[in-house]
Scaffold this active site. Structure first.
Site, PDB file in Angstrom:
ATOM      1  N   HIS A 178      46.252  46.107  35.132  1.00 25.83           N
ATOM      2  CA  HIS A 178      47.077  45.436  36.149  1.00 25.83           C
ATOM      3  C   HIS A 178      46.204  44.536  37.023  1.00 25.83           C
ATOM      4  CE1 HIS A 178      50.300  45.199  39.270  1.00 25.83           C
ATOM      5  NE2 HIS A 178      49.262  45.179  40.101  1.00 25.83           N
ATOM      6  N   GLU A 179      45.068  45.053  37.469  1.00 27.67           N
ATOM      7  CA  GLU A 179      44.173  44.260  38.324  1.00 27.67           C
ATOM      8  C   GLU A 179      43.542  43.107  37.552  1.00 27.67           C
ATOM      9  OE1 GLU A 179      44.448  44.734  41.336  1.00 27.67           O
ATOM     10  OE2 GLU A 179      45.371  46.718  41.316  1.00 27.67           O
ATOM     11  N   HIS A 209      45.962  40.332  37.431  1.00 30.47           N
ATOM     12  CA  HIS A 209      45.980  39.547  38.672  1.00 30.47           C
ATOM     13  C   HIS A 209      44.939  38.424  38.599  1.00 30.47           C
ATOM     14  CE1 HIS A 209      48.890  41.262  41.367  1.00 30.47           C
ATOM     15  NE2 HIS A 209      48.387  42.479  41.302  1.00 30.47           N
ATOM     16  N   GLU A 252      53.468  40.755  41.456  1.00 30.18           N
ATOM     17  CA  GLU A 252      53.238  42.129  41.016  1.00 30.18           C
ATOM     18  C   GLU A 252      53.976  42.426  39.714  1.00 30.18           C
ATOM     19  OE1 GLU A 252      51.102  44.409  42.109  1.00 30.18           O
ATOM     20  OE2 GLU A 252      50.410  42.830  43.454  1.00 30.18           O
TER      21      GLU A 252
END
EC number: 3.4.24.-
Length: 291
Positions: free
Chosen positions: A144-145, A148, A224
């Site tokens: 997930h990071e 980003h 997100e």
């Protein structure tokens, strides 16, 4: 969420310094010397607005390390650190960019990515997260990071904040000039702004700054969902990301860092407008309905 909150706080501090400096240097007196020069005001607002947001972006990684006490893993000293570094390396390689710095810090379950560019980015994970999830769930959070970073979310946030900063400065000066002109009723022909101008401009900047943060948080919530989808793509399976979100939801509110509780993970109502993340159930539903 820590990434967004740190950016907003840094942006506020930088904007405050730039705004005060401009006042000391007499920029406001110049802009109002012969009536309010709208063209020059817009240029000034854009320079300060985008300058503030880009300075915040450049400072983001340093500020994140300083505020969390995160220690970059240069030479792994445990099997856990070896796994962490190699997992981030594998995920970033799969995403198609150079491996970011990897850091670890003591704290409640949390993780964040920050940095001015893909080549100068940082992924940081708390010991609380590492100890409260299994490795598959932690890998999903790391994915997930990494997403980003791959999506350029910090740069996108910077551009949005720059536009909003510009409008905050521009509108606050216009309103302040109108208020000051009304209060003075042409009794002072010098063109120098009076006390009404200074008080009104500061009050408007604070008010519009709060409203601008709502817009930033709205866009943050949208990003997100993209990062969740990106994590599922990097993992080749959406189930680990769903499990990680459910694991966060199963934690007591007291175990979560304050910014998580303020992000819709352990709260709602009006505060949802100021949340950098959507509610967990909405994120899980989006992943489950994705094809």
């Amino acid at each position: 969420m820590k990434r967004v909150i740190l950016f907003l706080l840094t942006n506020f501090a930088v904007m405050l310094v730039l705004s005060v400096t401009a006042r000391i240097l007499g920029v406001d007196r110049f802009l109002t010397s012969n009536g309010l020069n709208m063209g020059m005001l817009l240029v000034f607002a854009a320079l300060i607005g985008f300058g503030g947001s880009f300075i915040s972006l450049l400072m983001s990684k340093t500020m994140a390390k300083w505020s969390t006490g995160a220690q970059v893993i240069k030479q792994p000293s445990s099997q856990e650190e070896v796994w962490l570094v190699e997992t981030v390396r594998r995920l970033s390689t799969k995403a198609g960019f150079a491996m970011p710095e990897v850091a670890i810090y003591d704290g409640a379950p949390n993780a964040f990515a920050t940095g001015p560019s893909k080549s100068r980015s940082l992924v940081a994970v708390s010991t609380g997260l590492l100890h409260s999830m299994d490795r598959k769930q932690v890998e999903a959070v790391l994915a997930h990071e990494v997403s980003h970073i791959n999506n350029g979310d910090m740069v996108t946030l910077t551009l949005i904040q720059g536009v909003l900063n510009t409008f905050v400065i521009f509108l606050s000066r216009i309103i302040a000039y109108a208020v000051d002109s009304f209060l003075r009723r042409d009794e002072d022909e010098s063109g120098s702004p009076g006390i009404g101008y200074w008080i009104s401009s500061i009050a408007c900047e604070i008010l519009f700054g709060i409203l601008a943060s709502i817009v930033v948080m709205f866009f943050s919530r949208k990003r997100e969902y993209r990062a969740d989808a990106g994590a599922a793509a990097l993992m080749g399976d959406r189930r680990p990301m769903i499990d990680a979100l459910r694991a966060l939801g199963n934690l007591d509110a007291g175990q979560l860092p304050k910014e998580m509780a303020a992000s819709g993970i352990a709260g709602g109502g009006m505060m949802a407008l100021f949340s950098s993340h959507p509610p967990l159930e909405s994120r899980i539903a989006a992943l489950e309905s994705a094809r």
